[in-house]
Design a protein around this motif. Sequence first.
Motif, PDB file in Angstrom:
ATOM      1  N   VAL A  76      -6.016   1.967   2.012  1.00 28.45           N
ATOM      2  CA  VAL A  76      -4.585   2.570   2.173  1.00 28.45           C
ATOM      3  C   VAL A  76      -5.030   3.051   3.967  1.00 28.45           C
ATOM      4  CG1 VAL A  76      -2.185   4.603   1.729  1.00 28.45           C
ATOM      5  CG2 VAL A  76      -4.223   4.078  -0.412  1.00 28.45           C
ATOM      6  N   TYR A  77      -3.528   2.207   4.299  1.00 31.17           N
ATOM      7  CA  TYR A  77      -3.858   2.422   6.143  1.00 31.17           C
ATOM      8  C   TYR A  77      -2.282   3.251   6.260  1.00 31.17           C
ATOM      9  CZ  TYR A  77      -6.702  -2.024   6.640  1.00 31.17           C
ATOM     10  OH  TYR A  77      -7.446  -2.213   6.670  1.00 31.17           O
ATOM     11  N   TRP A 113      -3.393   3.520  13.946  1.00 34.04           N
ATOM     12  CA  TRP A 113      -3.365   3.557  12.616  1.00 34.04           C
ATOM     13  C   TRP A 113      -4.988   3.170  12.354  1.00 34.04           C
ATOM     14  CZ3 TRP A 113       0.194   1.306   9.449  1.00 34.04           C
ATOM     15  CH2 TRP A 113       1.339   1.228   9.970  1.00 34.04           C
ATOM     16  N   PHE A 114      -4.673   3.830  10.706  1.00 31.90           N
ATOM     17  CA  PHE A 114      -5.890   4.719  10.199  1.00 31.90           C
ATOM     18  C   PHE A 114      -6.298   4.113   9.306  1.00 31.90           C
ATOM     19  CE2 PHE A 114      -8.304   7.712  12.586  1.00 31.90           C
ATOM     20  CZ  PHE A 114      -7.656   8.553  13.759  1.00 31.90           C
ATOM     21  N   ARG A 115      -7.704   3.557   8.028  1.00 27.99           N
ATOM     22  CA  ARG A 115      -7.475   3.406   6.781  1.00 27.99           C
ATOM     23  C   ARG A 115      -8.001   4.161   5.970  1.00 27.99           C
ATOM     24  NH1 ARG A 115     -10.387  -2.586   8.134  1.00 27.99           N
ATOM     25  NH2 ARG A 115     -11.499  -1.731   8.826  1.00 27.99           N
ATOM     26  N   GLN A 116      -8.470   3.938   4.404  1.00 29.62           N
ATOM     27  CA  GLN A 116      -9.075   5.206   4.122  1.00 29.62           C
ATOM     28  C   GLN A 116      -9.374   3.972   2.612  1.00 29.62           C
ATOM     29  OE1 GLN A 116      -8.427   8.786   3.192  1.00 29.62           O
ATOM     30  NE2 GLN A 116     -10.393   9.650   2.581  1.00 29.62           N
ATOM     31  N   GLN A 124      -0.807   0.849   0.987  1.00 29.95           N
ATOM     32  CA  GLN A 124      -1.482   0.025   0.221  1.00 29.95           C
ATOM     33  C   GLN A 124      -1.633  -1.505   1.201  1.00 29.95           C
ATOM     34  OE1 GLN A 124      -4.315   1.540  -1.590  1.00 29.95           O
ATOM     35  NE2 GLN A 124      -5.047  -0.583  -1.712  1.00 29.95           N
ATOM     36  N   VAL A 125      -3.164  -1.551   1.285  1.00 29.02           N
ATOM     37  CA  VAL A 125      -3.753  -3.313   1.487  1.00 29.02           C
ATOM     38  C   VAL A 125      -5.045  -4.133   0.852  1.00 29.02           C
ATOM     39  CG1 VAL A 125      -4.628  -5.196   3.076  1.00 29.02           C
ATOM     40  CG2 VAL A 125      -2.424  -3.105   3.804  1.00 29.02           C
ATOM     41  N   THR A 126      -4.167  -4.697  -0.132  1.00 34.65           N
ATOM     42  CA  THR A 126      -5.624  -5.159  -0.469  1.00 34.65           C
ATOM     43  C   THR A 126      -6.300  -6.924  -0.816  1.00 34.65           C
ATOM     44  OG1 THR A 126      -4.758  -4.439  -2.413  1.00 34.65           O
ATOM     45  CG2 THR A 126      -6.174  -5.372  -2.789  1.00 34.65           C
TER      46      THR A 126
END
Length: 125
Positions: free
Chosen positions: A93-94, A36-39, A120-122
């Motif tokens: 965003v994951y 898993w990456f996120r930006q 999207q994770v908020t």
Amino acid sequence: QVQLVESGGGLVQAGGSLRLSCLASARTLGTYTLAWFRQAPGKEREFVSSVAWSNGNTYYADSVKGRFTISRDNAKNTVSLQMNSLKPEDTAVYYCAASFWARIASMSPSDFQYWGQGTQVTVSS
């Protein structure tokens, strides 16, 4: 060829939990590393966590260690990310990613050949 489809993102308050899932479509995932990456907006894509499909060994970024747990389900070809004690800085965003040669400590996005579309994770404060 590997196709990845993420699900499970959403809006949560700080301190809450979310569980992300990634369905991997592939002939075999035996030698793959899933990650898993996120930006976040205006930032580079960053590593979160990874798991070796063959033996389940895991690796975490320091920023999520102790709060996030990665796991894989061989029968369902799914990798999940359980996120607890979420913080506003986890907002991003994951992306699910797969690599047939990267080790679990490979934290560079360039080490991964296949990517999902992102979810999207908020986290609100």
